[in-house]
Design an enzyme around this catalytic site. Structure first.
Site, PDB file in Angstrom:
ATOM      1  N   ASP A  38       0.865  -1.179   0.000  1.00 30.30           N
ATOM      2  CA  ASP A  38       0.000   0.000   0.000  1.00 30.30           C
ATOM      3  C   ASP A  38       0.904   1.232   0.000  1.00 30.30           C
ATOM      4  OD1 ASP A  38      -2.258   1.760   0.362  1.00 30.30           O
ATOM      5  OD2 ASP A  38      -3.333   0.101   1.282  1.00 30.30           O
ATOM      6  N   HIS A  61       2.497   2.098  -3.085  1.00 31.14           N
ATOM      7  CA  HIS A  61       1.576   3.044  -3.709  1.00 31.14           C
ATOM      8  C   HIS A  61       2.070   4.477  -3.612  1.00 31.14           C
ATOM      9  CE1 HIS A  61      -2.146   0.151  -3.459  1.00 31.14           C
ATOM     10  NE2 HIS A  61      -1.113  -0.372  -4.095  1.00 31.14           N
TER      11      HIS A  61
END
Length: 213
Positions: A38, A61
């Site tokens: 993430d 991310h």
């Protein structure tokens, strides 16, 4: 997620943010390698005076402000500096993300500086139409106000043709956006493109891709 410092491995977890900062003032994050499923670093509501430097992010991310604006009454994010960081094979580089719904939140006085992108899918992105599953987002319009965001000396490669995407709220346009000395190409040194909607700002120095603001 793996987070490494000069003295070795700190922690591993495959599907969570590397570091999350929220409702905090005067936080500094330095000299770390973060590999995660993430956000490498996520920045939530109520963050003021955050300094991020020397981060090597990837996979992950990217470094994200948000998501913001999930609640009607929400403290803003302000006075954030992200500098001298690299992003390798990441979903995003530097991102600001807000829900497409009413909110009194805000983002202001943010500087992204001296950043290197290596095959990042979205090197520079503002997404104010975040609405997973298209649920609970009445009118699809974000109330989060974004004002005063500088992107300076950002270079490298995008994994997708659109290297700069500024998708701002149709109610409160992004204001004070500055692109300075940005040079991003697509893949193997192909020209990249930019997409802007409801974004107001200026460019200086060499900016590639251009024609966005």
């Amino acid at each position: 997620m793996q987070l490494e410092r000069d003295n070795g491995l700190v922690i591993y977890n495959p599907n969570t943010d590397g570091i999350h900062v929220q409702m905090s003032m005067g936080v500094t994050i330095l000299n770390s390698k973060i590999r995660t499923g993430d956000d490498c670093i996520s920045i939530g509501p109520g963050t003021n005076g955050l300094w991020i430097e020397g981060i090597h992010c990837g996979p992950g991310h990217g470094i994200s402000i948000g998501s913001l604006g999930k609640e009607q009454n929400e403290p803003g994010v302000q006075n954030v500096i992200v500098k001298t960081c690299s992003f390798t094979n990441t979903q995003n580089g530097v991102r600001i993300k807000s829900w497409g719904r009413a909110s009194n939140g805000f983002v202001r006085n943010v500087v992204f500086q001296h950043l290197t992108m290596v095959n990042s899918q979205n090197p520079i992105i503002i997404d104010q139409n975040y609405c997973p599953g298209n649920k609970n987002c009445p009118g699809q319009v974000s109330g989060v106000r974004i004002d005063g965001v500088t992107y300076e000396d950002i270079h490298g490669t995008s994994a997708t043709p659109i290297a700069v995407k500024l998708d701002c709220s149709s109610r409160y346009h992004c204001a004070g956006i500055i692109l300075e000395d940005v040079h991003l190409t697509y893949g193997n040194n192909k020209p990249a493109s930019a997409f802007c909607t409801n974004a107001i700002g200026s460019t200086s120095g060499m900016v590639q891709p251009n024609g966005c603001l």
